[in-house]
Design an enzyme around this catalytic site. Structure first.
Site, PDB file in Angstrom:
ATOM      1  CE1 TYR A 135      59.812  48.254  47.613  1.00 31.71           C
ATOM      2  CE2 TYR A 135      61.596  49.916  47.189  1.00 31.71           C
ATOM      3  CZ  TYR A 135      60.611  48.959  48.004  1.00 31.71           C
ATOM      4  OH  TYR A 135      61.371  48.930  49.188  1.00 31.71           O
ATOM      5  CE  LYS A 163      61.799  44.947  46.652  1.00 31.03           C
ATOM      6  NZ  LYS A 163      62.526  45.986  47.303  1.00 31.03           N
TER       7      LYS A 163
END
Length: 298
Positions: A135, A163
């Site tokens: 992330y 991501k």
């Protein structure tokens, strides 16, 4: 081999007015998303108020969501901790609670430098055999997983995806230029999805998909198929609402959107409070305008 792609909504954790987890409403929202054709589910993301929950609640959410999904799509869990030891322990627990992969945050308690960031993700990846999505949200967390950092993690087989939420859509191309197809790249912010897919992103971790799952899946599919003229029409309708996904109050904004679109509870856990006044009026107007435009388009 892990092959994550498509639309993975970052699911909100539904709450009661007194801040308790509403598992029935959470399960219903998960079932609604899967029925609408999403390609995966991310439980306990930041949008799911992960850091506000205790481990008993996290277990309850993951087990309940796994039952609702029933193996139809992959279920990832957000993995957020302060220390490396906590992150590794939580990863092992979440696997036992039904997680099939992780969306791993940087340390919530310390802004790691590049060397420490590499060590952090290596350690988490080594805690289980489950696949892991990094992330990357330097705007919120102050830690940037750059292509240089990714190159140092390329030999870790469990790390399969990033991501990308740096806010700079050029980063998608930089990752591919540095690493080819080694990592799947997911768009991590709603109002850059068309641009990200045009540059090669093959997935989307989305907030506003909670409100309009069928429309967001349709948008992603249009982009993936290169049908950008049609995609732009839909994107322009949704982009004002997608901008809400980039605000510090995205949890409240997206929960209110869900409430307005299909009646889900909008409650959050303190210190987050329900929206009020001009702010609530603004978010309501944006969501209702999008809903009206989508209805007229149908």
């Amino acid at each position: 081999m892990t092959n994550w792609n498509g639309v993975f909504p970052a699911v909100t954790t539904k709450m009661s007015p007194d801040g308790r987890v509403d598992m029935e409403a959470t399960r219903k929202s998960v079932e609604r998303l899967v029925d609408a054709g999403v390609n995966g589910i991310v439980m306990l993301p930041m949008l799911g108020e992960n850091a506000s929950l205790n481990d008993t609640e996290r277990e309850h959410v993951l087990r309940g969501a796994a039952e609702a999904i029933a193996g139809r799509v992959p279920m990832l869990s957000g993995l957020a901790a302060i220390t490396t030891e906590q992150a590794q322990s939580l990863a092992r627990s979440m696997k036992s609670w039904g997680a099939e992969g992780f969306m791993a945050f940087p340390s919530l308690g310390y802004k790691t430098d590049a060397r420490e960031t590499v060590a952090w993700y290596r350690a988490i990846a080594g805690a289980t055999d489950l696949p892991l999505m990094i992330y990357n949200n330097p705007i919120a967390y102050g830690v940037d997983v750059t292509p240089d950092v990714l190159e140092q993690l390329a030999d870790v087989p469990e790390i399969v995806c990033i991501k990308e939420e740096s806010g700079d859509v050029r980063r998608v191309t930089d990752i591919f230029n540095a690493l080819g197809e080694r990592f799947a790249v997911f768009c991590g912010v709603d109002d850059q999805v068309l641009e990200s897919v045009a540059l090669g992103a093959t997935g989307w971790v989305s907030g506003m998909t909670n409100a309009w799952p069928r429309e967001c899946v349709a948008l992603f599919d249009l982009c993936s198929e290169g049908r950008f003229s049609q995609a732009r029409d839909l994107y322009r309708i949704l982009t004002p609402a997608f901008h809400l996904d980039t605000h510090v109050k995205l949890v409240q904004y997206i929960k209110l959107a869900e409430h307005l679109v299909y009646g889900a509870p909008e409650w959050t856990r303190a210190p987050r409070l329900p929206l009020s006044g001009v702010e609530r009026e603004h978010v309501t107007a944006v969501v209702e305008a999008a809903s009206a435009a989508l209805a007229a388009r149908a």
